[in-house]
Design a protein around this motif. Structure first.
Motif, short mmCIF file in Angstrom:
data_model
loop_
_atom_site.label_atom_id
_atom_site.label_comp_id
_atom_site.label_asym_id
_atom_site.label_seq_id
_atom_site.Cartn_x
_atom_site.Cartn_y
_atom_site.Cartn_z
N ILE A 177 2.99 21.16 -3.86
CA ILE A 177 3.09 19.70 -3.67
C ILE A 177 4.22 19.33 -2.70
CG2 ILE A 177 2.08 18.79 -5.80
CD1 ILE A 177 5.06 18.22 -6.63
N LEU A 178 5.18 20.22 -2.50
CA LEU A 178 6.27 19.89 -1.59
C LEU A 178 6.01 20.36 -0.16
CD1 LEU A 178 9.38 20.75 -3.78
CD2 LEU A 178 8.40 18.51 -3.33
N PHE A 179 5.14 21.35 -0.03
CA PHE A 179 4.99 21.95 1.29
C PHE A 179 3.61 21.73 1.91
CE2 PHE A 179 8.56 24.53 -0.37
CZ PHE A 179 9.46 24.30 0.67
N ASN A 180 2.62 21.38 1.08
CA ASN A 180 1.27 21.28 1.63
C ASN A 180 0.73 19.88 1.54
OD1 ASN A 180 1.53 24.01 1.68
ND2 ASN A 180 0.28 24.34 -0.13
N ALA A 181 -0.08 19.54 2.50
CA ALA A 181 -0.82 18.30 2.42
C ALA A 181 -1.84 18.47 1.29
CB ALA A 181 -1.54 18.07 3.72
N MET A 188 0.84 -1.20 0.00
CA MET A 188 0.00 0.00 0.00
C MET A 188 0.87 1.24 0.00
SD MET A 188 -3.27 0.55 2.48
CE MET A 188 -2.98 2.16 3.15
N ARG A 189 0.44 2.25 -0.71
CA ARG A 189 1.24 3.48 -0.77
C ARG A 189 1.15 4.24 0.54
NH1 ARG A 189 2.82 6.08 -5.63
NH2 ARG A 189 2.35 8.14 -4.84
N ASP A 190 2.27 4.78 0.90
CA ASP A 190 2.32 5.61 2.10
C ASP A 190 1.90 7.01 1.72
OD1 ASP A 190 2.88 7.05 4.30
OD2 ASP A 190 5.06 6.73 4.24
N LEU A 191 0.75 7.44 2.19
CA LEU A 191 0.27 8.77 1.82
C LEU A 191 0.43 9.78 2.95
CD1 LEU A 191 -2.75 7.88 -0.45
CD2 LEU A 191 -0.51 8.72 -1.12
N SER A 192 1.47 9.63 3.73
CA SER A 192 1.69 10.60 4.81
C SER A 192 2.10 11.94 4.20
CB SER A 192 2.77 10.10 5.76
OG SER A 192 4.02 10.68 5.43
N ASN A 193 1.94 12.98 4.98
CA ASN A 193 2.35 14.30 4.52
C ASN A 193 3.63 14.78 5.17
OD1 ASN A 193 0.37 14.83 2.56
ND2 ASN A 193 -1.12 15.06 4.20
N LEU A 194 4.44 13.87 5.66
CA LEU A 194 5.75 14.26 6.15
C LEU A 194 6.55 14.83 4.98
CD1 LEU A 194 6.57 11.13 8.33
CD2 LEU A 194 6.04 13.45 9.15
N PRO A 195 7.40 15.82 5.24
CA PRO A 195 8.18 16.42 4.14
C PRO A 195 8.91 15.40 3.29
CG PRO A 195 8.52 17.65 6.17
CD PRO A 195 7.67 16.47 6.54
N LEU A 196 9.51 14.41 3.94
CA LEU A 196 10.26 13.42 3.15
C LEU A 196 9.34 12.64 2.22
CD1 LEU A 196 12.98 12.15 2.52
CD2 LEU A 196 12.62 10.56 4.41
N ASP A 197 8.13 12.36 2.67
CA ASP A 197 7.19 11.61 1.81
C ASP A 197 6.68 12.47 0.66
OD1 ASP A 197 7.32 9.13 3.16
OD2 ASP A 197 6.11 9.97 4.78
N ALA A 223 13.83 24.48 6.36
CA ALA A 223 14.91 23.74 7.02
C ALA A 223 14.61 22.23 7.06
CB ALA A 223 15.14 24.28 8.42
N GLU A 224 13.35 21.90 7.24
CA GLU A 224 12.96 20.48 7.25
C GLU A 224 13.18 19.82 5.89
OE1 GLU A 224 9.22 18.98 9.83
OE2 GLU A 224 8.78 20.69 8.54
N LEU A 225 12.79 20.54 4.85
CA LEU A 225 12.96 19.97 3.50
C LEU A 225 14.45 19.89 3.14
CD1 LEU A 225 10.97 18.85 1.42
CD2 LEU A 225 11.13 21.02 0.19
N TYR A 226 15.19 20.87 3.60
CA TYR A 226 16.65 20.83 3.42
C TYR A 226 17.21 19.57 4.08
CZ TYR A 226 21.58 21.92 3.86
OH TYR A 226 22.94 21.83 3.79
N ALA A 227 16.72 19.28 5.26
CA ALA A 227 17.21 18.09 5.99
C ALA A 227 16.87 16.80 5.25
CB ALA A 227 16.63 18.07 7.40
N CYS A 228 15.86 16.85 4.38
CA CYS A 228 15.50 15.68 3.56
C CYS A 228 16.37 15.60 2.30
CB CYS A 228 14.04 15.76 3.12
SG CYS A 228 12.86 15.73 4.46
#
Ligand SMILES: *Cc1c(COP(=O)(O)O)cnc(C)c1O
Length: 227
Positions: A222-226, A1-10, A47-52
């Motif tokens: 698409i990178l920052f919002n759910a 199943m696809r992981d549809l979380s909205n964590l920045p890395l996902d 900063a979070e996306l940078y960390a990814c």
């Protein structure tokens, strides 16, 4: 199943997977980069996306670019500027030394930028924005004069390192209009001497942009919002 979380890395991974599929379908040898457009994102989110692993970010207001790039100065972020350039903000924008300005809107504006660059003794990488959908609220040169304006900037603005063109796809909501605006821009790009960067494609239309040869995408929501 696809992981549809909205964590920045996902969010980042899902975008990269879709980019990769579109890229491979277009041409496995084609290289596609993207800047994360952080205009609606906080400093913490950047900063979070940078960390990814994301390194290129972009802003559309000089004030926001100043504030965010200064706050995040400890990180080796590649900052892009993608917004409308007001004459009275040119000095401030150039002082921030963005990696790439996507949005030079005319020869007259390029000359103002070049004058300022001569004063501060710097070069600046940039793209010429094309108003490919002929929308009154968008800036940029119209397609029929784009080549001529591009050549004139190359000739008369030695401190601007012009390396291609940028466009924003049609806002009409019709897929065929979006495709048409990308095709028009790609056509111009293909005929320019030594142009290497074709900046087009945002969250809603980046796969279509890749299909039409884009090699630099500008992805915000698409990178920052759910979704
Ligand atoms: C906001 C913006 C983007 C990103 O838009 P999304 O639809 O959120 O991906 C891209 N280019 C420019 C010029 C923008 O202002």
């Amino acid at each position: 199943m696809r992981d549809l979380s909205n964590l920045p890395l996902d969010l980042l991974r899902r975008a990269i997977e879709r980019i990769e599929n579109a890229r491979l379908a277009y041409d496995p040898h084609h290289i596609v980069r993207f800047a994360a457009i952080s205009k609606y994102a906080s400093i913490a989110q950047i900063a979070e996306l940078y960390a990814c692993g994301q390194r290129a970010f972009g802003e559309n207001k000089v004030q926001d670019l100043a504030q965010k790039s200064e706050n995040l100065a400890a990180l080796p972020i590649e900052w892009h500027f993608v917004g409308r350039i007001q004459s009275n903000k040119i000095g401030k924008l150039l002082d921030l030394r963005p990696a790439l300005i996507h949005s030079i809107a005319s020869l007259a504006q390029a000359r103002q930028i070049d004058d300022r660059l001569a004063k501060i003794g710097c070069d600046q990488r940039a793209l010429l924005q094309i108003n490919s959908a002929r929308e009154a609220e968008k800036s940029g040169v119209l397609p029929e004069v784009a080549t001529q304006e591009y050549m004139a900037i190359l000739e008369s603005c030695p401190r601007i390192k012009l390396e291609g063109v940028m466009t924003i796809g049609s806002h009409s909501g019709e897929k065929s209009d979006v495709i048409k605006s990308f095709e028009i821009t790609r056509d111009i790009f293909d005929r320019l001497p030594n142009a290497t960067t074709l900046s087009m494609g945002m969250s809603g239309d980046y796969e279509l942009a890749i299909k039409n040869g884009a090699n630099l995408l500008r992805l915000g929501s698409i990178l920052f919002n759910a979704e």
